[in-house]
Design an enzyme around this catalytic site. Structure first.
Site, short mmCIF file in Angstrom:
data_model
loop_
_atom_site.label_atom_id
_atom_site.label_comp_id
_atom_site.label_asym_id
_atom_site.label_seq_id
_atom_site.Cartn_x
_atom_site.Cartn_y
_atom_site.Cartn_z
CG HIS A 104 42.17 35.86 40.85
ND1 HIS A 104 42.82 35.61 42.02
CD2 HIS A 104 40.99 35.62 40.92
CE1 HIS A 104 42.00 35.28 43.03
NE2 HIS A 104 40.75 35.35 42.18
CE LYS B 2 40.23 35.16 51.06
NZ LYS B 2 41.25 35.69 50.39
NE ARG C 235 37.99 38.99 49.84
CZ ARG C 235 39.36 39.31 50.41
NH1 ARG C 235 38.88 40.33 51.28
NH2 ARG C 235 40.13 39.24 49.80
C1 R5P Z 1 41.84 36.19 46.39
O1 R5P Z 1 41.03 35.60 45.66
C2 R5P Z 1 43.45 36.36 46.06
O2 R5P Z 1 43.78 35.12 45.60
C3 R5P Z 1 44.00 36.96 47.11
O3 R5P Z 1 44.14 35.88 48.37
C4 R5P Z 1 43.58 38.37 47.95
O4 R5P Z 1 43.62 39.10 46.67
C5 R5P Z 1 44.43 38.93 48.67
O5 R5P Z 1 43.87 40.03 49.26
P1 R5P Z 1 44.25 40.57 50.56
O6 R5P Z 1 45.78 40.69 50.83
O7 R5P Z 1 43.76 42.10 50.58
O8 R5P Z 1 43.80 39.77 51.82
#
Ligand code: R5P
Length: 290
Positions: free
Chosen positions: A124, A182, A184
């Site tokens: 990550h 982005k 959240r």
């Molecule tokens: C976030 O920091 C990760 O890099 C991904 O973007 C994230 O885990 C994707 O999750 P989801 O498909 O639930 O939006």
């Protein structure tokens, strides 16, 4: 060399064993009635180098890995390497007050088991590498896209955390990079915005490490299409594809999604999704080290 497959991704382990000409160790992974894991290694591998293949996308995978390691140690193997294509609990890697540094906990457990080396893919964040005190080989995924990414694509980072990863891909292919903002939302959904223009009639290619609910990629595709993109494709290394992710992707403006087999997704099929095998990449590294 010997390969020992956990039960999380047996097809990948078989592919790696075949490409490295390693012997796949005969073993049983069974369950007691209450669900506890019961391991039996049938081959004798004392004084051998063993590479375990176990992706970690659930707590049971971790427990199973620890038991496999213990069973190997009881046989006094020479060296244990562990290929962990997906390392779970890596998203809480930047804790605020009151939060755990989750990957540190997982890595401490792995190291306490007495393994000698870890081989992993598209973590990550690269700073997770600093949490290891044993040797760790980390592989990027840009090379997997060599027959997919075309010279006129625009590479897209779907959020600030993914900019370095997307930049590496953009550099590898000498292509422009655009980054989406982005946020959240409390509901577990995400909202994405893009300040810049200039994407009209462009073929956009989003790069991300994980696709979980699919919200990040679907929202990014919406934003790109709103900006006039001609096509939107995405590559996500680790396909968790939880809950309604497949449905989200099928109903989204995304034209196509490429994932890898770092997690076994064989039961989750969609015409919009193609799987690229990581076995050649990992096997090449193993073969070079022989
Ligand atoms: C976030 O920091 C990760 O890099 C991904 O973007 C994230 O885990 C994707 O999750 P989801 O498909 O639930 O939006």
């Amino acid at each position: 060399m010997y390969i020992l497959s956990g039960s999380s991704n047996e097809s990948l382990a078989k592919e790696i064993a075949s490409l490295t000409k390693a012997k796949l160790i005969d073993r049983n992974v069974e369950r007691f009635s209450d669900g506890e894991i019961k391991i039996l290694i049938k081959d004798s591998v004392s004084n051998q180098n063993v590479t375990i293949v176990q992706t970690l996308s659930s707590s049971n995978h971790l427990l199973e890995l620890l038991f496999l390691i213990e069973a190997l140690k009881a046989q006094k193997v020479k060296k244990i390497s562990v290929i962990i294509p997906y390392l779970f609990y890596s998203r809480q890697d930047n804790p605020k007050i009151g939060e755990p540094l989750s990957p540190k906990v997982i890595i401490k457990i792995l190291e306490a088991s007495g393994i000698n080396e870890v081989i992993c893919l598209d973590l990550h964040s690269k700073k997770i590498l600093n949490l290891f005190s044993i040797p760790v080989k980390h592989m990027g995924t840009a090379r997997l896209l060599e027959n997919i990414i075309k010279p006129d694509y625009v590479i897209i980072a779907p959020d600030a955390g993914g900019v370095n990863r997307a930049r590496n891909v953009a550099k590898h292919f000498n292509l422009p990079l655009v980054s989406i903002k982005k946020t959240r939302l409390k509901s577990g959904k995400v909202s994405s915005t893009l300040e810049i223009n200039g994407l009209k009639d462009k073929d956009c290619f989003i790069i991300d490490d994980i696709i979980d609910s699919g919200n990040t990629i679907c929202e990014a595709a919406n934003v790109l299409v709103d900006k006039g993109a001609k096509t939107v494709q995405a590559f996500c290394t680790h396909a968790l594809l939880s809950n309604k992710a497949i449905q989200n992707i099928e109903n989204s403006k995304l034209d196509h999604l490429f994932i890898t087999n770092s997690i076994d997704t064989s039961s989750k099929i969609s015409k919009k999704i193609s799987v690229i095998s990581i076995a050649p990449l990992i096997s090449e590294y193993i073969n070079l080290k022989k």
